[in-house]
Design a protein around this motif. Structure first.
Motif, PDB file in Angstrom:
ATOM      1  N   ILE A  36     -78.158 -25.225 152.012  1.00 60.24           N
ATOM      2  CA  ILE A  36     -76.992 -25.612 153.000  1.00 60.24           C
ATOM      3  C   ILE A  36     -76.297 -24.692 153.577  1.00 60.24           C
ATOM      4  N   ASP A  37     -76.522 -24.426 154.771  1.00 58.12           N
ATOM      5  CA  ASP A  37     -75.746 -23.528 155.521  1.00 58.12           C
ATOM      6  C   ASP A  37     -75.864 -22.070 154.897  1.00 58.12           C
TER       7      ASP A  37
ATOM      8  N   VAL B 296     -76.184 -36.904 150.782  1.00 59.75           N
ATOM      9  CA  VAL B 296     -75.358 -36.440 150.008  1.00 59.75           C
ATOM     10  C   VAL B 296     -75.776 -35.676 148.569  1.00 59.75           C
TER      11      VAL B 296
ATOM     12  N   THR C   8     -77.546 -28.797 156.788  1.00 58.88           N
ATOM     13  CA  THR C   8     -76.503 -28.540 157.242  1.00 58.88           C
ATOM     14  C   THR C   8     -75.220 -29.338 156.765  1.00 58.88           C
ATOM     15  N   LYS C   9     -74.131 -28.972 156.901  1.00 58.21           N
ATOM     16  CA  LYS C   9     -72.948 -29.664 156.287  1.00 58.21           C
ATOM     17  C   LYS C   9     -72.490 -30.805 157.489  1.00 58.21           C
ATOM     18  N   ARG C  10     -72.100 -31.673 157.116  1.00 60.77           N
ATOM     19  CA  ARG C  10     -71.430 -32.585 158.413  1.00 60.77           C
ATOM     20  C   ARG C  10     -70.050 -32.947 158.054  1.00 60.77           C
ATOM     21  N   VAL C  11     -69.308 -33.062 158.991  1.00 56.60           N
ATOM     22  CA  VAL C  11     -67.777 -33.047 159.043  1.00 56.60           C
ATOM     23  C   VAL C  11     -67.691 -34.649 159.380  1.00 56.60           C
TER      24      VAL C  11
ATOM     25  N   VAL D 207     -70.994 -33.135 148.410  1.00 58.19           N
ATOM     26  CA  VAL D 207     -71.139 -32.658 149.943  1.00 58.19           C
ATOM     27  C   VAL D 207     -72.132 -33.580 150.757  1.00 58.19           C
ATOM     28  N   SER D 208     -71.741 -33.835 151.825  1.00 59.53           N
ATOM     29  CA  SER D 208     -72.163 -34.701 152.959  1.00 59.53           C
ATOM     30  C   SER D 208     -72.881 -33.793 153.739  1.00 59.53           C
ATOM     31  N   ILE D 209     -74.362 -33.860 153.988  1.00 64.20           N
ATOM     32  CA  ILE D 209     -75.027 -33.011 154.599  1.00 64.20           C
ATOM     33  C   ILE D 209     -75.909 -33.939 155.716  1.00 64.20           C
ATOM     34  N   THR D 210     -76.726 -33.081 156.787  1.00 59.92           N
ATOM     35  CA  THR D 210     -77.712 -33.925 157.516  1.00 59.92           C
ATOM     36  C   THR D 210     -78.900 -33.019 157.349  1.00 59.92           C
TER      37      THR D 210
ATOM     38  N   GLU E 211     -68.017 -38.785 159.062  1.00 55.94           N
ATOM     39  CA  GLU E 211     -68.702 -39.484 157.938  1.00 55.94           C
ATOM     40  C   GLU E 211     -68.249 -40.872 158.560  1.00 55.94           C
TER      41      GLU E 211
END
Length: 95
Positions: free
Chosen positions: A66-67, A30, A8-11, A39-42, A13
């Motif tokens: 990713i999402d 990332v 999932t994307k992360r907002v 894109v930063s992700i978790t 950082e």
């Protein structure tokens, strides 16, 4: 055999946000390359911890979802904690 990784994307950082993710059982990561923006992700920590122990995870092209959007990536780098069984961060490079 394609290995699929769910993310999932992360907002949020930064160091504090990454610490909170790790305490919650997530791994910050990332995705970069191929002329697109990073894109930063978790990711789920336990899934990644055991996947990184397999040779195929390092050598094959992975399907990163990713999402709902699928991208093909390879593991570029990853960081482990020096003595705990903890994955700190993973870098994925787009293919």
């Amino acid at each position: 055999m394609a290995i699929e990784v769910i993310a999932t994307k992360r907002v949020l950082e930064g160091t504090g946000a990454s610490r909170r993710l790790r305490r919650a059982g997530q791994t910050p990561a990332v995705v970069y390359g191929a002329g697109k923006e990073a894109v930063s992700i978790t990711l789920d920590h336990n899934t990644m911890y055991y996947a990184l122990k397999t040779e195929a995870f390092h050598n094959e092209v992975l399907d990163l979802v990713i999402d709902g959007q699928k991208e093909q990536v390879k593991v570029a780098a990853f960081q482990n904690h020096p003595f705990k069984q903890l994955v700190l961060h993973i870098d994925f490079a787009r293919v």
